[in-house]
Design a protein around this motif. Structure first.
Motif, PDB file in Angstrom:
ATOM      1  N   GLN A 181       0.836  -1.206   0.000  1.00  0.00           N
ATOM      2  CA  GLN A 181       0.000   0.000   0.000  1.00  0.00           C
ATOM      3  C   GLN A 181       0.870   1.256   0.000  1.00  0.00           C
ATOM      4  O   GLN A 181       0.547   2.243  -0.678  1.00  0.00           O
ATOM      5  CB  GLN A 181      -0.933  -0.019   1.201  1.00  0.00           C
ATOM      6  N   ARG A 182       1.969   1.226   0.738  1.00  0.00           N
ATOM      7  CA  ARG A 182       2.893   2.360   0.735  1.00  0.00           C
ATOM      8  C   ARG A 182       3.470   2.588  -0.662  1.00  0.00           C
ATOM      9  O   ARG A 182       3.576   3.731  -1.125  1.00  0.00           O
ATOM     10  CB  ARG A 182       4.038   2.132   1.728  1.00  0.00           C
ATOM     11  N   GLU A 183       3.833   1.501  -1.320  1.00  0.00           N
ATOM     12  CA  GLU A 183       4.372   1.627  -2.679  1.00  0.00           C
ATOM     13  C   GLU A 183       3.319   2.191  -3.627  1.00  0.00           C
ATOM     14  O   GLU A 183       3.629   2.989  -4.499  1.00  0.00           O
ATOM     15  CB  GLU A 183       4.898   0.280  -3.185  1.00  0.00           C
ATOM     16  N   MET A 184       2.082   1.772  -3.433  1.00  0.00           N
ATOM     17  CA  MET A 184       1.006   2.299  -4.273  1.00  0.00           C
ATOM     18  C   MET A 184       0.889   3.813  -4.105  1.00  0.00           C
ATOM     19  O   MET A 184       0.775   4.553  -5.087  1.00  0.00           O
ATOM     20  CB  MET A 184      -0.321   1.632  -3.946  1.00  0.00           C
ATOM     21  N   LEU A 185       0.915   4.273  -2.875  1.00  0.00           N
ATOM     22  CA  LEU A 185       0.829   5.717  -2.635  1.00  0.00           C
ATOM     23  C   LEU A 185       2.016   6.446  -3.248  1.00  0.00           C
ATOM     24  O   LEU A 185       1.857   7.533  -3.820  1.00  0.00           O
ATOM     25  CB  LEU A 185       0.735   5.995  -1.134  1.00  0.00           C
ATOM     26  N   THR A 186       3.194   5.869  -3.140  1.00  0.00           N
ATOM     27  CA  THR A 186       4.375   6.496  -3.734  1.00  0.00           C
ATOM     28  C   THR A 186       4.213   6.609  -5.247  1.00  0.00           C
ATOM     29  O   THR A 186       4.493   7.665  -5.840  1.00  0.00           O
ATOM     30  CB  THR A 186       5.639   5.689  -3.375  1.00  0.00           C
ATOM     31  N   ILE A 187       3.728   5.541  -5.873  1.00  0.00           N
ATOM     32  CA  ILE A 187       3.494   5.572  -7.325  1.00  0.00           C
ATOM     33  C   ILE A 187       2.447   6.631  -7.667  1.00  0.00           C
ATOM     34  O   ILE A 187       2.590   7.363  -8.650  1.00  0.00           O
ATOM     35  CB  ILE A 187       3.077   4.180  -7.843  1.00  0.00           C
ATOM     36  N   MET A 188       1.409   6.731  -6.857  1.00  0.00           N
ATOM     37  CA  MET A 188       0.377   7.744  -7.094  1.00  0.00           C
ATOM     38  C   MET A 188       0.999   9.142  -7.067  1.00  0.00           C
ATOM     39  O   MET A 188       0.651  10.006  -7.885  1.00  0.00           O
ATOM     40  CB  MET A 188      -0.738   7.614  -6.060  1.00  0.00           C
ATOM     41  N   GLY A 189       1.909   9.372  -6.140  1.00  0.00           N
ATOM     42  CA  GLY A 189       2.589  10.668  -6.084  1.00  0.00           C
ATOM     43  C   GLY A 189       3.442  10.910  -7.314  1.00  0.00           C
ATOM     44  O   GLY A 189       3.455  12.024  -7.858  1.00  0.00           O
ATOM     45  N   LEU A 190       4.149   9.876  -7.775  1.00  0.00           N
ATOM     46  CA  LEU A 190       4.981  10.023  -8.963  1.00  0.00           C
ATOM     47  C   LEU A 190       4.140  10.263 -10.206  1.00  0.00           C
ATOM     48  O   LEU A 190       4.532  11.038 -11.088  1.00  0.00           O
ATOM     49  CB  LEU A 190       5.871   8.788  -9.130  1.00  0.00           C
ATOM     50  N   ILE A 191       2.981   9.624 -10.279  1.00  0.00           N
ATOM     51  CA  ILE A 191       2.071   9.873 -11.399  1.00  0.00           C
ATOM     52  C   ILE A 191       1.543  11.304 -11.320  1.00  0.00           C
ATOM     53  O   ILE A 191       1.490  12.012 -12.327  1.00  0.00           O
ATOM     54  CB  ILE A 191       0.917   8.845 -11.414  1.00  0.00           C
ATOM     55  N   GLY A 192       1.183  11.737 -10.133  1.00  0.00           N
ATOM     56  CA  GLY A 192       0.707  13.111  -9.952  1.00  0.00           C
ATOM     57  C   GLY A 192       1.755  14.134 -10.322  1.00  0.00           C
ATOM     58  O   GLY A 192       1.436  15.214 -10.827  1.00  0.00           O
ATOM     59  N   ALA A 193       3.030  13.794 -10.107  1.00  0.00           N
ATOM     60  CA  ALA A 193       4.125  14.714 -10.418  1.00  0.00           C
ATOM     61  C   ALA A 193       4.305  14.900 -11.923  1.00  0.00           C
ATOM     62  O   ALA A 193       4.985  15.826 -12.352  1.00  0.00           O
ATOM     63  CB  ALA A 193       5.424  14.202  -9.805  1.00  0.00           C
ATOM     64  N   MET A 194       3.684  14.051 -12.719  1.00  0.00           N
ATOM     65  CA  MET A 194       3.783  14.181 -14.173  1.00  0.00           C
ATOM     66  C   MET A 194       2.898  15.304 -14.696  1.00  0.00           C
ATOM     67  O   MET A 194       3.071  15.769 -15.825  1.00  0.00           O
ATOM     68  CB  MET A 194       3.420  12.846 -14.837  1.00  0.00           C
ATOM     69  N   GLU A 195       1.964  15.759 -13.873  1.00  0.00           N
ATOM     70  CA  GLU A 195       1.082  16.855 -14.267  1.00  0.00           C
ATOM     71  C   GLU A 195       1.824  18.183 -14.097  1.00  0.00           C
ATOM     72  O   GLU A 195       2.320  18.479 -13.006  1.00  0.00           O
ATOM     73  CB  GLU A 195      -0.174  16.836 -13.399  1.00  0.00           C
ATOM     74  N   PRO A 196       1.921  18.976 -15.164  1.00  0.00           N
ATOM     75  CA  PRO A 196       2.641  20.250 -15.055  1.00  0.00           C
ATOM     76  C   PRO A 196       2.117  21.089 -13.886  1.00  0.00           C
ATOM     77  O   PRO A 196       0.917  21.190 -13.659  1.00  0.00           O
ATOM     78  CB  PRO A 196       2.357  20.929 -16.398  1.00  0.00           C
ATOM     79  N   GLY A 197       3.058  21.643 -13.145  1.00  0.00           N
ATOM     80  CA  GLY A 197       2.707  22.463 -11.987  1.00  0.00           C
ATOM     81  C   GLY A 197       2.612  21.655 -10.701  1.00  0.00           C
ATOM     82  O   GLY A 197       2.451  22.224  -9.622  1.00  0.00           O
ATOM     83  N   HIS A 198       2.694  20.329 -10.800  1.00  0.00           N
ATOM     84  CA  HIS A 198       2.596  19.480  -9.612  1.00  0.00           C
ATOM     85  C   HIS A 198       3.833  18.596  -9.442  1.00  0.00           C
ATOM     86  O   HIS A 198       3.772  17.544  -8.810  1.00  0.00           O
ATOM     87  CB  HIS A 198       1.339  18.599  -9.696  1.00  0.00           C
TER      88      HIS A 198
END
Length: 162
Positions: free
Chosen positions: A66-83
């Motif tokens: 679950q921790r890894e999932m959250l980390t991946i979610m953050g990395l995916i979110g970081a792909m959005e410009p401005g985030h």
């Protein structure tokens, strides 16, 4: 390539590298489950996803996964410009509330270091879980009273009455 396209590739490359590292170090069944859950989450546009898991999947979906999932979610979110800063977010354990147990969340490092903010987040999550539990119980009572329970629930109720 120009510098702008290089900057746009960094979040994608970071995510790819992280996922490849997970693949190398995580047991294959856990990795496959994690990737399936991430795929479902992404296909539904992010946000909250309610999972239906069998016993084997629940056993594989450990707090570490679950921790890894959250980390991946953050990395995916970081792909959005401005985030782009989302790549620096960390997983924080909110602890247990009366209605929410083992809650994890992805937050900026300064939030993770602030016990008061984490306590407030846990209380808010616990209150939402309490409301959701109450709403689900009320809906089930309405369905039961109107004879609208699915066959599996009706069969389980009949077995309970024996």
């Amino acid at each position: 390539m120009n510098e702008d396209s290089d900057d746009q590739d960094v979040p994608r490359l970071r995510l790819g590298l992280y996922i490849e590292t997970l693949k190398a170090r995580m047991p294959a069944p856990q990795y496959r489950l994690l990737m399936e859950v991430v795929r479902m989450w992404a296909e539904h546009g992010g946000g909250t996803v309610r999972l239906q898991m069998d016993d084997e999947e629940r056993e594989l979906f450990t707090p570490d996964v679950q921790r890894e999932m959250l980390t991946i979610m953050g990395l995916i979110g970081a792909m959005e410009p401005g985030h782009e800063d989302r790549a620096d977010h960390v997983v924080a354990d909110l602890g247990d509330g009366e209605h929410a147990r083992g809650a994890l969340t992805l937050v900026p490092p300064e939030v993770a270091a602030d016990p008061e903010r984490l306590r407030t987040m846990r209380e808010e999550l616990n209150a939402k879980a309490a409301r959701r539990n109450s709403d689900e119980a009320e809906l089930e009572a309405i369905a039961r009273a109107s004879g609208m329970l699915p066959a599996a629930d009706a069969d389980a109720d009949a077995a309970d009455e024996k």
